[in-house]
Design an enzyme around this catalytic site. Structure first.
Site, PDB file in Angstrom:
ATOM      1  N   LYS A   1       0.827  -0.980  -0.092  1.00  0.00           N
ATOM      2  CA  LYS A   1       0.036  -0.101  -0.099  1.00  0.00           C
ATOM      3  C   LYS A   1       0.853   1.459   0.038  1.00  0.00           C
ATOM      4  CE  LYS A   1      -3.892  -2.335   2.357  1.00  0.00           C
ATOM      5  NZ  LYS A   1      -4.214  -2.690   3.737  1.00  0.00           N
TER       6      LYS A   1
ATOM      7  N   GLN B   1      -4.821  -1.383   9.977  1.00  0.00           N
ATOM      8  CA  GLN B   1      -4.580  -2.701   9.438  1.00  0.00           C
ATOM      9  C   GLN B   1      -4.970  -3.958  10.090  1.00  0.00           C
ATOM     10  OE1 GLN B   1      -3.416  -3.400   5.937  1.00  0.00           O
ATOM     11  NE2 GLN B   1      -4.057  -5.487   6.746  1.00  0.00           N
TER      12      GLN B   1
ATOM     13  N   ASP C   1     -11.586   2.808   4.400  1.00  0.00           N
ATOM     14  CA  ASP C   1     -11.876   1.402   3.971  1.00  0.00           C
ATOM     15  C   ASP C   1     -13.398   1.401   4.041  1.00  0.00           C
ATOM     16  OD1 ASP C   1      -9.936  -0.527   3.904  1.00  0.00           O
ATOM     17  OD2 ASP C   1      -9.726  -0.875   6.090  1.00  0.00           O
TER      18      ASP C   1
END
Length: 288
Positions: A53, A97, A120
């Site tokens: 990422k 995460q 997200d």
């Protein structure tokens, strides 16, 4: 013979568009979209995802921060870190995460992220907007949103179609089902307690599988011409990365299919980058 939905090629195209949007924001508004990924502990898979990422974000011109924290961190300390980035004007997207250590209440952490920085798409406010098919701008879970981009790119219509979502996770299954429903499909959600998945998949025009189990969908489970989207990632008996579906077995029977690897996977990170820029643009529209 099926058309292969090439997620790798589509992700490359999407990333090029995202990079151009970043340059345009910098030129027109003097603003660089910013993404922070907070990682707790040293889980190897998580570290690999975060590195990918970070590299992708930097390559596209996005301001990228990786905040590494020890797995001994307390709930209060992690909430304080999230709030730090909630208040940071350089950060337009915040991601915590998975997985998190057992002392952390993940749902509380998700709720602590400002909905307008929830890259997200997991905050209850944004999930609610998705289920209401709200007309305003809001982030959506990246993997399902990436699948919808695939449908659009390949001209796969959902309106009036029978769709099956195998898996009911908050990350993929539920938001994917909601997106297909909002697009006009009649959607069935299948899971571990579903007695006979074939009863549903045999009549499905579109099947999305996200179970993390080998052989979830075989040739005998689908009708000719179905569209099969494989979100699963599994290691087979030969040690190779494969999906939930029997790709080779299905290939001659279905109309469209995603490979694993090279299908949905690349689209998830590309969509994360796209959505980071979306959040920056939406913030400007709100006058922030």
């Amino acid at each position: 013979m099926a058309t292969i939905i090439d997620g790798k090629a589509l992700a490359k195209k999407l990333n090029a568009q995202t990079s151009q949007r970043v340059k345009q924001l910098q030129k027109d508004k003097g603003i660089t979209p910013g993404l922070v990924v907070i990682i707790v502990g040293t889980d190897p898979a998580s570290q690999r995802y975060v590195r990918n990422k970070h590299r992708t974000a930097k390559r596209l011109g996005i301001y990228s921060i990786v905040r590494e924290l020890p797995d001994t961190i307390s709930q209060a300390e992690l909430l304080k870190v999230v709030e730090e980035y909630n208040q940071n004007p350089k950060v337009t997207g915040i991601l915590v995460q998975d997985p998190l250590p057992k002392q952390i209440n993940e749902k509380e952490i998700t709720r602590s992220i400002l909905p307008e920085k929830d890259v997200d798409g997991f905050h209850p406010v944004n999930v609610g907007k998705l289920y209401l098919d709200d007309s305003t701008n809001y982030p959506v879970a990246c993997t399902p949103k990436g699948v919808m981009t695939m449908f659009k790119e390949y001209g796969i219509q959902l309106k009036g179609k029978n769709a099956v979502m195998i898996g009911r996770s908050a990350i993929v299954g539920k938001p994917m089902a909601a997106l297909m429903l909002n697009a006009g499909a009649s959607v069935s959600i299948l899971h571990l307690l579903t007695k006979d998945i074939t009863e549903y998949t045999k009549n499905a025009d579109v099947i999305v599988s996200a179970t993390g189990s080998l052989h979830t969908v075989t040739k005998n489970d689908v009708k000719p011409g179905a569209v099969v989207i494989d979100v699963g990632q599994n290691i087979n008996e030969d040690g190779h990365l494969v999906g939930d579906t029997d790709y080779a077995d299905l290939f001659d029977k279905v109309s469209y299919i995603t490979p694993v690897p090279g299908g949905v996977g690349p689209m998830t990170i590309a969509t994360l980058m796209q959505q980071t820029v979306d959040l920056a643009e939406w913030s400007l529209e709100r006058g922030e």
